[in-house]
Design a protein around this motif. Sequence first.
Motif, mmCIF file in Angstrom:
data_model
loop_
_atom_site.group_PDB
_atom_site.id
_atom_site.type_symbol
_atom_site.label_atom_id
_atom_site.label_comp_id
_atom_site.label_asym_id
_atom_site.label_seq_id
_atom_site.Cartn_x
_atom_site.Cartn_y
_atom_site.Cartn_z
ATOM 1 N N ASP A 44 37.951 41.855 53.058
ATOM 2 C CA ASP A 44 37.387 40.421 53.006
ATOM 3 C C ASP A 44 37.275 39.597 52.249
ATOM 4 O OD1 ASP A 44 38.047 40.955 55.813
ATOM 5 O OD2 ASP A 44 35.668 41.158 56.709
ATOM 6 N N LEU A 45 37.040 40.293 51.151
ATOM 7 C CA LEU A 45 37.133 39.330 49.908
ATOM 8 C C LEU A 45 37.961 39.261 48.641
ATOM 9 C CD1 LEU A 45 33.173 40.093 49.384
ATOM 10 C CD2 LEU A 45 33.737 38.009 50.401
ATOM 11 N N GLY A 46 39.381 39.904 49.321
ATOM 12 C CA GLY A 46 40.032 40.324 48.728
ATOM 13 C C GLY A 46 39.994 41.057 47.152
ATOM 14 N N PHE A 47 38.773 42.600 47.754
ATOM 15 C CA PHE A 47 39.494 43.558 46.868
ATOM 16 C C PHE A 47 39.421 44.704 47.440
ATOM 17 C CE2 PHE A 47 36.179 39.740 45.114
ATOM 18 C CZ PHE A 47 36.090 39.883 43.444
ATOM 19 N N GLY A 48 40.407 45.791 46.698
ATOM 20 C CA GLY A 48 40.612 46.521 46.562
ATOM 21 C C GLY A 48 39.744 47.951 47.185
ATOM 22 N N ARG A 49 40.153 49.031 47.718
ATOM 23 C CA ARG A 49 39.019 49.928 47.858
ATOM 24 C C ARG A 49 38.497 50.318 46.443
ATOM 25 N NH1 ARG A 49 38.836 52.782 52.369
ATOM 26 N NH2 ARG A 49 38.078 55.088 51.628
ATOM 27 N N ARG A 50 38.606 50.334 45.365
ATOM 28 C CA ARG A 50 38.414 50.466 44.435
ATOM 29 C C ARG A 50 37.529 49.104 43.386
ATOM 30 N NH1 ARG A 50 40.172 55.627 41.891
ATOM 31 N NH2 ARG A 50 41.632 56.420 43.685
ATOM 32 N N GLY A 51 37.663 48.308 44.519
ATOM 33 C CA GLY A 51 37.313 46.944 44.198
ATOM 34 C C GLY A 51 37.444 46.030 42.757
ATOM 35 N N ALA A 52 39.158 46.352 42.718
ATOM 36 C CA ALA A 52 40.020 45.880 41.695
ATOM 37 C C ALA A 52 40.639 44.393 42.198
ATOM 38 C CB ALA A 52 41.413 46.611 41.619
ATOM 39 N N GLY A 53 39.892 43.461 41.596
ATOM 40 C CA GLY A 53 40.299 42.278 42.349
ATOM 41 C C GLY A 53 41.565 41.335 41.107
ATOM 42 N N HIS A 54 41.134 40.028 41.837
ATOM 43 C CA HIS A 54 42.523 39.282 40.960
ATOM 44 C C HIS A 54 42.593 38.613 39.881
ATOM 45 C CE1 HIS A 54 44.144 40.780 45.208
ATOM 46 N NE2 HIS A 54 43.095 40.120 45.565
ATOM 47 N N GLY A 55 41.586 38.659 39.634
ATOM 48 C CA GLY A 55 40.916 37.836 38.469
ATOM 49 C C GLY A 55 40.674 38.401 37.678
ATOM 50 N N GLY A 56 40.850 37.460 35.876
ATOM 51 C CA GLY A 56 40.899 38.065 35.150
ATOM 52 C C GLY A 56 39.203 38.995 34.231
ATOM 53 N N GLY A 57 38.244 37.963 35.327
ATOM 54 C CA GLY A 57 36.927 37.982 34.481
ATOM 55 C C GLY A 57 36.218 39.176 34.631
ATOM 56 N N ALA A 58 34.756 39.011 34.234
ATOM 57 C CA ALA A 58 34.215 40.101 34.268
ATOM 58 C C ALA A 58 33.652 40.700 35.448
ATOM 59 C CB ALA A 58 32.437 39.652 33.738
ATOM 60 N N GLU A 59 33.200 42.035 35.305
ATOM 61 C CA GLU A 59 32.909 42.531 36.805
ATOM 62 C C GLU A 59 31.308 42.008 37.029
ATOM 63 O OE1 GLU A 59 31.752 47.300 38.495
ATOM 64 O OE2 GLU A 59 32.581 46.851 36.446
ATOM 65 N N VAL A 60 31.777 41.797 38.708
ATOM 66 C CA VAL A 60 30.166 41.617 39.137
ATOM 67 C C VAL A 60 29.734 42.847 40.179
ATOM 68 C CG1 VAL A 60 29.335 40.057 41.177
ATOM 69 C CG2 VAL A 60 30.730 39.494 39.208
ATOM 70 N N THR A 61 28.625 42.780 40.639
ATOM 71 C CA THR A 61 27.437 43.846 41.282
ATOM 72 C C THR A 61 26.686 43.156 42.371
ATOM 73 O OG1 THR A 61 27.418 45.363 39.730
ATOM 74 C CG2 THR A 61 25.758 45.281 41.786
ATOM 75 N N LEU A 62 27.645 43.037 43.563
ATOM 76 C CA LEU A 62 27.412 41.838 44.777
ATOM 77 C C LEU A 62 26.036 43.295 45.303
ATOM 78 C CD1 LEU A 62 27.107 40.405 47.050
ATOM 79 C CD2 LEU A 62 28.797 41.528 47.859
ATOM 80 N N VAL A 63 25.211 42.993 45.713
ATOM 81 C CA VAL A 63 24.092 43.331 46.333
ATOM 82 C C VAL A 63 23.888 43.159 47.404
ATOM 83 C CG1 VAL A 63 21.525 44.274 46.294
ATOM 84 C CG2 VAL A 63 23.334 44.435 43.964
ATOM 85 N N LEU A 64 23.485 43.377 48.884
ATOM 86 C CA LEU A 64 23.720 43.039 50.321
ATOM 87 C C LEU A 64 22.461 43.922 50.722
ATOM 88 C CD1 LEU A 64 27.003 44.109 51.588
ATOM 89 C CD2 LEU A 64 25.920 41.164 50.831
#
Length: 425
Positions: A378-398
């Motif tokens: 839903d956030l636009g990331f694959g199962r391995r967490g790869a996104g579409h931008g070239g920025g840094a990695e973010v750790t999302l804590v729910l």
Amino acid sequence: MDIQAFRGLLAPEGQVVLAAATGSDVSESGLLATASKLRERHPAELVSAALTQVRLRERARPKFGPDAARMYFTQAGLEQSTRAGVAAYRARRFAAHLSLPRDRVLELGCGIGADLLARARAGIGGEAVELDPLTAEVARANAAAFGVDGPVTVREGDAALEDPAGYAAVFADPGRRGARGRVFDPRSYEPPLDTVLELARRAPAACVKVAPGIPYEAIWPAGRAEPGDRVEAEWISVGGDVKEAALWLGGLAGAVPRRATLIRGEGEIVSLAPEPGLGEPPVGDWGRFLYEPDGAVIRAHLVAEVADRVGGRLADPRIAYVTGDALEPTPFAAAYEIEDVLPFSVKRLRAELRRRGTGALTVKKRGSAVDVDRLRRDLGFGRRGAGHGGGAEVTLVLTRVGDDPVALLTRPAPAPAPFPDRRSS
């Protein structure tokens, strides 16, 4: 693999086949090619037994390292066996208590013999009992492979019928796998935990291995400590994952009721125990840093000790996330710098991550019912967490505070190496 096939593998021709199969490609196609070649000269059942060991030895490498190449396994025995680093640590605890080489240990349910081998290497002799004939044969083969089949012996037998009299200590590893897979109820262990603890109490000292996921609250209803008992519950984490749990009794128990032990890197060991007089941790607002206690710390109910060490607090008294205003590195928790705290909203998170040009996303949760895989999509990331931008990695804590779901955008905090903690217990 049946017991006759395994015994054939130990015979001279079987050893020739095993040597020829060693080093084979363990992919399905590779094993088929090797099997076809070996069956031209050797019996099919012998080839099958050899290739089974080659495949299991490859799977065992993360647990046993180089030793896996000369060990023997069953599938179930490998899954329940103690990894080498933990077995060596446990053997040292036995050796520190026993008078070597005189004192002997009775092992109830030795499996493939991982703990037996570790104790033998530490100079501790003894006798092991295993109910399953094939598994007992495998344990004997492992003892012979490492040249310790003199100090230790393995025999078939029912652990529940054993008498610990005459032994300096008992080690018990009740079966925790049934026909349907893992067994989580201690009453369904084989033998049941109650039965094992009754046997263990009859020895001067004992250690009983239990499922690593067992919560502290579940131990005592299964085998309640009796007046005068010395009992210590220990959870062991390896590389950040809870891998082992054990109950130490009598002379092997420490001076604390529970402990979290972390084995990190090249065998570095640190332990955390309750701080006398320490109450519940304070509760307050989110600070600059988030601390995620190790799973062993959480199982052992030692989150308050971590909060005290880092000068932190809980954002919610029911959730084991610690927050603080300063970075205080500790081996007992992973630290993250909090960049933003948002009410949970998929739409808002998607917009924020896109605005940042997030290159990769790691999702952690505690106290949240969100489906992580679906959220990534839903956030636009694959199962391995790869996104579409070239920025840094973010750790999302729910997580949540009270009844309110919360999303924290964080990044791993810098940590010194080595990771000191001068108050390790």
